[in-house]
Scaffold this motif. Structure first.
Motif, short mmCIF file in Angstrom:
data_model
loop_
_atom_site.label_atom_id
_atom_site.label_comp_id
_atom_site.label_asym_id
_atom_site.label_seq_id
_atom_site.Cartn_x
_atom_site.Cartn_y
_atom_site.Cartn_z
N ILE A 172 -78.69 -12.65 0.72
CA ILE A 172 -78.16 -11.88 1.68
C ILE A 172 -77.28 -11.03 1.17
CG2 ILE A 172 -76.92 -11.99 3.69
CD1 ILE A 172 -78.39 -14.40 4.43
N ILE A 173 -76.48 -11.34 0.27
CA ILE A 173 -75.52 -10.60 -0.33
C ILE A 173 -76.16 -9.51 -1.21
CG2 ILE A 173 -73.50 -10.61 -2.13
CD1 ILE A 173 -72.93 -13.27 -1.53
N THR A 174 -77.22 -9.80 -1.96
CA THR A 174 -77.90 -8.83 -3.04
C THR A 174 -78.40 -7.49 -1.82
OG1 THR A 174 -78.39 -10.47 -4.47
CG2 THR A 174 -79.39 -8.19 -4.68
N ALA A 175 -79.06 -7.97 -0.65
CA ALA A 175 -79.53 -7.02 0.37
C ALA A 175 -78.46 -6.33 0.88
CB ALA A 175 -80.27 -7.60 1.32
N MET A 176 -77.28 -6.75 1.22
CA MET A 176 -76.06 -6.18 1.97
C MET A 176 -75.71 -5.24 0.96
SD MET A 176 -75.96 -7.03 4.85
CE MET A 176 -77.91 -7.28 4.85
N LEU B 138 -77.17 -9.08 12.33
CA LEU B 138 -75.80 -9.39 12.46
C LEU B 138 -75.17 -9.21 13.67
CD1 LEU B 138 -72.91 -9.45 11.18
CD2 LEU B 138 -73.20 -7.13 10.55
N VAL B 139 -75.62 -8.23 14.20
CA VAL B 139 -75.27 -7.65 15.73
C VAL B 139 -75.75 -8.91 16.81
CG1 VAL B 139 -75.10 -6.13 17.67
CG2 VAL B 139 -75.01 -5.39 15.31
N MET B 140 -76.96 -9.20 16.73
CA MET B 140 -77.08 -10.29 17.63
C MET B 140 -76.48 -11.49 17.44
SD MET B 140 -81.09 -12.10 18.12
CE MET B 140 -81.57 -10.85 19.30
N GLY B 141 -76.32 -11.91 16.32
CA GLY B 141 -75.50 -13.38 15.70
C GLY B 141 -74.03 -12.95 16.48
N SER B 142 -73.37 -12.10 15.78
CA SER B 142 -71.83 -11.98 16.34
C SER B 142 -71.80 -11.82 18.11
CB SER B 142 -71.45 -10.55 15.78
OG SER B 142 -72.00 -9.18 16.21
N MET B 143 -72.94 -11.06 18.57
CA MET B 143 -72.52 -11.06 20.19
C MET B 143 -72.83 -12.18 20.71
SD MET B 143 -74.17 -6.82 20.77
CE MET B 143 -73.54 -7.06 22.63
N LEU B 144 -73.90 -12.73 20.46
CA LEU B 144 -74.03 -14.26 21.18
C LEU B 144 -73.04 -15.23 20.87
CD1 LEU B 144 -78.10 -14.32 20.77
CD2 LEU B 144 -76.45 -13.59 22.84
N ALA C 198 -65.63 3.92 11.99
CA ALA C 198 -66.70 2.92 12.34
C ALA C 198 -66.77 2.01 11.09
CB ALA C 198 -68.15 3.78 12.09
N PHE C 199 -66.20 2.33 10.16
CA PHE C 199 -66.13 1.08 8.90
C PHE C 199 -65.10 0.18 9.28
CE2 PHE C 199 -64.31 0.18 4.74
CZ PHE C 199 -65.33 -0.78 4.18
N PHE C 200 -64.07 0.58 9.57
CA PHE C 200 -62.86 0.05 9.61
C PHE C 200 -62.79 -0.93 11.03
CE2 PHE C 200 -60.94 2.72 6.28
CZ PHE C 200 -60.51 1.76 5.56
N GLY C 201 -63.45 -0.18 12.07
CA GLY C 201 -63.66 -0.59 13.30
C GLY C 201 -64.41 -2.12 13.15
N VAL C 202 -65.74 -2.18 12.52
CA VAL C 202 -66.37 -3.26 12.17
C VAL C 202 -65.64 -4.19 11.28
CG1 VAL C 202 -68.48 -3.95 10.82
CG2 VAL C 202 -68.66 -1.90 12.36
N LEU C 203 -64.89 -3.69 10.33
CA LEU C 203 -64.13 -4.63 9.46
C LEU C 203 -62.89 -5.40 10.00
CD1 LEU C 203 -65.02 -4.74 6.53
CD2 LEU C 203 -63.30 -3.57 5.80
N ALA D 90 -70.59 -3.40 8.33
CA ALA D 90 -71.29 -4.87 8.64
C ALA D 90 -71.57 -5.53 7.36
CB ALA D 90 -72.16 -4.36 9.52
N ALA D 91 -72.17 -4.65 6.33
CA ALA D 91 -72.71 -5.34 4.79
C ALA D 91 -71.44 -6.24 4.31
CB ALA D 91 -73.27 -4.16 4.10
#
Length: 656
Positions: free
Chosen positions: A442-446, A152-158, A472-477, A213-214
C-alpha cells in the motif's frame, strides 16, 4: 472606396471614407443569425448540453435491422469488436491479463484493508466487476478493480460513524449499500448524459487531495509496518503520529525488519520501472513476489515468529457469495451509505475515465465518457449484490496492462479467471501472509499518487490553482478526508464563480500599418488611437457579472481621462467595446449596456459595439436595443471599421 453601412435591417448605403489617419476601409454590415423557432433553439441548446458527441449520427439513413444492430453495439461494445477478435490478439491479452492479475491479487487484499473490509472482499471485487466491464466498457486498456482513493474515503467515512471493530456486520452492510448507490449514481450520470458534473473536480484540487490522502493512508500503514496492535482509527496526521509515539512498547523488531526489507525491494523495482519502462514486468510482479516470499518465510519460521508477526489468517474459499440481502435500504444509517456512495462514486468515476482516456489517446482511439459511466455504474451495482465494494480503473493496473501489450478488454477476462482460480484453489496459501507486506504494498502504491512535479508546475503556471491544491492537501492532512474533499470541490466551484463573476477586460491598441487591434499590455507595438478608448471583453455577460462589468468599464474611462489630462492628449470621444469573445448575454447584461450608454452620454462619450456573437446579436435585436439605443452608428463588424467610421463622423461635426 465603397463602404456598406452597418444597418441591421439589411438596407445598404454607400459612403466614401478617406481620412488622413486611416486608409480607405470597406465597412461591412453586421448580419443577424438565421431566424429560428423557439423549438429549434431549445433543441439546439439541449443537444449541445447533453449530446455534444451526437451519438445518433451512425443511425442516419440506416435500415431498421441495421439500426437495431448498431443499437446493440452501442449498448454492448463487445458486440462491435468481438467478431473481429483473433488468436493473435488473444496471446497479447493473456500475457497482459496474467500480468495485471499478479498485481491485482495483492492490491485487492491490501485495498480492502484500507477500506476496513475483510481481505477476501478485495479479491471478490477483482472477479465480478472486470467481467461486466468487458461487456459494457469502451476502453481497451482499463483494468478494473478496487482503487486506493475510493477505498480510503469509504473506510474513513464509514469508520467515523460505525467502527468496523464494534459492528462488523453493519459495517459490511453499509459498504455494500454505499457501493450500490455509487453504481446507481454513476449509471444515472451515463444514462442522463450528465458527465460534466464530475468535471467540477479540477485537476489542481485532485492533485492536492490525492497527495494528502496518500500520506494519510501511508501513515495508517505504520500500524502494520511497526507491528502495533492498538492503533487509532482516525485519519488525521496528528492523531496518527500521536498513536505511533504512544505505543512504542508494542513495536516488533521482527515486523520492522521484514517490512523495511520488502519496502526497499518494492521501491527499487518501482525505480527500475520508472528508469526503464520496458522492464515494467519487474514492478508489476513485485507485489505478488513479495506476498509469496513473505508467506513462505513466515510459514517456515512460524514457530519463531507466530507471536511477533501478524498474518491475514484464514480466508474463505469459493466464489463470491450473494450479498443482495445485506443491502441496507432502511434505518438510521441510510443517509451515511448514500453520501458515502455518491462521494466514492464521483472519485472512482473521475479516476477511471481520466485513466481510460489517457491510454486511449496513446493508441489513437476514442473512449465514450457516457458509456464508461454506465459500464462502471452497472459493474458496481452488480458488485454490491455479489460481495464486492466500489471498483474502477486505478492508475497502476491500466499502466501495467498497457505496457504488457493488452489489445482489448479480454485482458480483464483473463485477470478475472486468474482471480477465480485463486478463490477456488489457492486461498489456504494466504493464511500465513503477513500483514506487514500488505502495508508495504500500500505504501509503495501511495507514493505514486504524490505528484509533486505537477504541483510545482501549478506554482509556475497558475498560483490560484496551486493555492487550491495546497488547501485540498492540508485539508485532508489535518482535518479529515471528507473535509479535504469538500474543500477541493468548494475551491473548484469558487474558481468557476470567480471567473464568471469577474470577467476580464483589456485595453486594445492598433498595430501600426495594419487593421489589427491587440492588448496594449501584451503587444508593445500596439498604440492607442487618439480620442478612442477601445476595450475588449473576454467573457459572457450574465447577471452575476453585469454590475462588475459596468463598474470596471467606468473605471477604465476614469483612468483614461486622468491619463489624457496628464499627457495633455485629446480627450476621449468614443468608447468601443470589442464583443468578439462575448459568447452569450442575458437580460441583465442587456440592461447593463443600456445603462452604460446613458452614463457615457452624460460624459459626452459615444458607445459603439463591435462584432457581437450570433446569440448576442439575436438578443440585441429582439430586445430592440439596437434601434432604440444604438442606432445605425452604434454597431460595427470590426474595430478598424468602427474607428474609421466614427473618425469620419467626428470630423464632420462642427468644432466648438
Amino acid at each position: 472606396m465603397g463602404i456598406n453601412s452597418n444597418r441591421v435591417s439589411g438596407q445598404e448605403t454607400t459612403i466614401m471614407i478617406q481620412t488622413e489617419s486611416f486608409p480607405p476601409l470597406e465597412i461591412h454590415r453586421v448580419c443577424l443569425p438565421p431566424n429560428t423557432t423557439i423549438f429549434q433553439r431549445l433543441k439546439h441548446r439541449l443537444s449541445e448540453i447533453f449530446f455534444p458527441d451526437d451519438p445518433l449520427y451512425r443511425f442516419k439513413n440506416q435500415t431498421l435491422l441495421r439500426k437495431f444492430i448498431l443499437g446493440l453495439q452501442y449498448l454492448f461494445p463487445i458486440i462491435q469488436w468481438g467478431p473481429t477478435y483473433s488468436l493473435s490478439l488473444l496471446k497479447s491479452d493473456v500475457i497482459s491479463g496474467l500480468t495485471i492479475a499478479s498485481l491485482a491479487i495483492p492490491q485487492g487484499i491490501s485495498y480492502a484493508n484500507v477500506a476496513n473490509l475483510p481481505p477476501i472482499i478485495g479479491l471478490y471485487s477483482s472477479f465480478v466487476p472486470p467481467l461486466i466491464y468487458t461487456i459494457l466498457g469502451s476502453s481497451r486498456h482499463l483494468a478494473v478493480g478496487p482503487v486506493s482513493i475510493a477505498s480510503l474515503v469509504m473506510g474513513s467515512m464509514l469508520e467515523e460513524t460505525v467502527p468496523h471493530a464494534k459492528d462488523p456486520i453493519l459495517y459490511l452492510q453499509l459498504a455494500f449499500t454505499a457501493t450500490f448507490f455509487a453504481g446507481l449514481f454513476q449509471a444515472s450520470l451515463g444514462i442522463l448524459r450528465l458527465g460534466f458534473i464530475i468535471d467540477f473536480l479540477s485537476k489542481a484540487t485532485l492533485i492536492g487531495f490525492m497527495a494528502g490522502a496518500a500520506i494519510i493512508v501511508s501513515l495508517q500503514q505504520l500500524k502494520g509496518l511497526l507491528g502495533i496492535v492498538h492503533f487509532t482509527s482516525k485519519m488525521q496526521i496528528i492523531p496518527v503520529m500521536s498513536s505511533v509515539f504512544h505505543h512504542t512498547k508494542e513495536f516488533s523488531w521482527q515486523t520492522i525488519v521484514m517490512g523495511l526489507s520488502f519496502l526497499v525491494f518494492l521501491l527499487v523495482t518501482r525505480h527500475i520501472n520508472m528508469r526503464k519502462p520496458k522492464l515494467f514486468w519487474v514492478a508489476a510482479a513485485a507485489p505478488l513476489t513479495s506476498v509469496i516470499l513473505s508467506t513462505l518465510l513466515v510459514f517456515f519460521l512460524r514457530e519463531h515468529v507466530v507471536n511477533h508477526i501478524s498474518t491475514i489468517g484464514h480466508l474463505l474459499q469459493g466464489l463470491n457469495p450473494p450479498s443482495a440481502k445485506m443491502l441496507y435500504f432502511h434505518g438510521p444509517h441510510l443517509d451515511l451509505a448514500i453520501k458515502t456512495g455518491i462521494i466514492t462514486g464521483i472519485l472512482s468515476l473521475t479516476e477511471g475515465i481520466a485513466v481510460g482516456r489517457t491510454f486511449a489517446s496513446l493508441k489513437n482511439y476514442q473512449v465514450d465518457g457516457n458509456k464508461e459511466m454506465l459500464a462502471i455504474g452497472m459493474m458496481n451495482m452488480a458488485g454490491s449484490c455479489s460481495s464486492c465494494y466500489v471498483t474502477s480503473g486505478s492508475f497502476s493496473r491500466p499502466a501495467v496492462n498497457y505496457n504488457a501489450g493488452a489489445q482489448s478488454a479480454v485482458s480483464n477476462i483473463v485477470m478475472a479467471v486468474t482471480v477465480l482460480v485463486t478463490l477456488l484453489f489457492l486461498m489456504p496459501l494466504f493464511k500465513y501472509t503477513p500483514n506487514v507486506v500488505l502495508a508495504t504494498i500500500i505504501i509503495t502504491a501511495m507514493i505514486g499518487l504524490i505528484d509533486y512535479r505537477n504541483a510545482l508546475k501549478l506554482w509556475k503556471v497558475d498560483r490560484l490553482d496551486f493555492l487550491a491544491c495546497l488547501c485540498a492537501f492540508f485539508g485532508v492532512l489535518f482535518i479529515s478526508v471528507q473535509i479535504g474533499l469538500a474543500i477541493a470541490i468548494g475551491i473548484s466551484i469558487f474558481k468557476i464563480l470567480l471567473h464568471v463573476t469577474r470577467l476580464n477586460t483589456v485595453v486594445l491598441g492598433n498595430i501600426l500599418g495594419t487593421q489589427i487591434y491587440q492588448n496594449l499590455s501584451s503587444y508593445g507595438e500596439a498604440k492607442r488611437i487618439p480620442s478612442f478608448l477601445i476595450l475588449g471583453i473576454e467573457s459572457p455577460i450574465y447577471f452575476a457579472n453585469s454590475n462588475y462589468l459596468q463598474e470596471r468599464i467606468l473605471r477604465w474611462v476614469r483612468d483614461e481621462e486622468e491619463r489624457t489630462k496628464i499627457k495633455k492628449e485629446s480627450s476621449n470621444k468614443c468608447l468601443i467595446l470589442d464583443m468578439s469573445a462575448v459568447t452569450a448575454i442575458d437580460t441583465s447584461g442587456l440592461v447593463t449596456l443600456i445603462e452604460l450608454k446613458k452614463t457615457l452620454e452624460k460624459r459626452s462619450l459615444q458607445l459603439v459595439l463591435v462584432n457581437p456573437a450570433a446569440e448576442v446579436m439575436e438578443k440585441l435585436h429582439r430586445s430592440n436595443i439596437l434601434e432604440s439605443s444604438f442606432g445605425i452608428n452604434g454597431l460595427y463588424l470590426t474595430v478598424g471599421e468602427a474607428v474609421a467610421a466614427v473618425s469620419l463622423s467626428l470630423k464632420s461635426q462642427p468644432q466648438p
